[in-house]
Write an enzyme that holds these catalytic residues in place. Sequence first.
Site, PDB file in Angstrom:
ATOM      1  N   THR A  73       0.835  -1.208   0.000  1.00 33.50           N
ATOM      2  CA  THR A  73       0.000   0.000   0.000  1.00 33.50           C
ATOM      3  C   THR A  73       0.864   1.250   0.000  1.00 33.50           C
ATOM      4  OG1 THR A  73      -1.707  -1.170   1.208  1.00 33.50           O
ATOM      5  CG2 THR A  73      -1.814   1.232   1.255  1.00 33.50           C
ATOM      6  N   VAL A  75     -13.715  -5.331  -1.513  1.00 32.35           N
ATOM      7  CA  VAL A  75     -13.163  -3.981  -1.628  1.00 32.35           C
ATOM      8  C   VAL A  75     -12.730  -3.538  -0.243  1.00 32.35           C
ATOM      9  CG1 VAL A  75     -13.736  -1.567  -2.130  1.00 32.35           C
ATOM     10  CG2 VAL A  75     -14.564  -3.390  -3.642  1.00 32.35           C
ATOM     11  N   GLY A 132      -3.426  -0.993   6.428  1.00 35.85           N
ATOM     12  CA  GLY A 132      -3.728  -2.015   7.426  1.00 35.85           C
ATOM     13  C   GLY A 132      -5.027  -2.740   7.109  1.00 35.85           C
TER      14      GLY A 132
END
Length: 247
Positions: free
Chosen positions: A114, A143, A166
Amino acid sequence: DGLPAHDAAVMRGHDQAYGAVAAVVGVARPIDLARSVLEDGRHCLLVGPGALRFARRVGHPIVDPSVFWTDRSRSAWRARKAHIEAHGWDDARQPWNPGEASPAVESPATTGNTVGAVVRTADGRTAAATSTGGLMMRYAGRVGDTSVAGAGTYARDDLGAMSATGHGETMMRTVFAFAALTELAGAPDATAGLRAQLDRATGLTGGRGGAIAILADGRVIHARNTRAMGTAWQTEGGPLHTAFLPD
Ligand code: ASP
């Protein structure tokens, strides 16, 4: 199904313009496509085949999804798949389960995909952007928080801008980025405040998370209760600060 997929979002704090894509497969630069959704302005979030059609229409490259595999991520996925085939599916062992045995939030082999960015200009305009490959072994069609406004990505000039990482379900359930920015406005120790917000949110679910933010008053903060998170920040003309924050 072994197909790498992405969620990505970008938000502009001045007018709350928002663009996002979710669960897209084969989009070369998901964050650029999210920006195209923002600039197009009609919708906030595109998913599935429609997102790919939009990508083609705006000239965004579509690539073979296998380009997103790294040796490390592919072997981690193969190992998980082999384990499931040999021992059966065990919810508690899957990365999207935030319980004790939650390798996605524990193992460097399955995290680190990420990327978030936040910015504030000298005249107080803010923006936030987040892009992710999500959690390994998630259900097809899942999602995460990244492309949900206010959960993983949020900017509003009078509050600031935040990007979270996270356990996405935690961040969605707590509308993390919006709620945390609201709480942190004017907080004397915003870094401690952000950490407390993370601990409170993840305390509800057992997940883990992290976030970066720039507040409306210009303070740059980051916190995490994941095992590691790399950050970098810079003010115009100032030095570049970097930190990799392992336990
Ligand atoms: N928050 C992302 C998700 O849940 C994953 C991550 O940031 O590592 O999809």
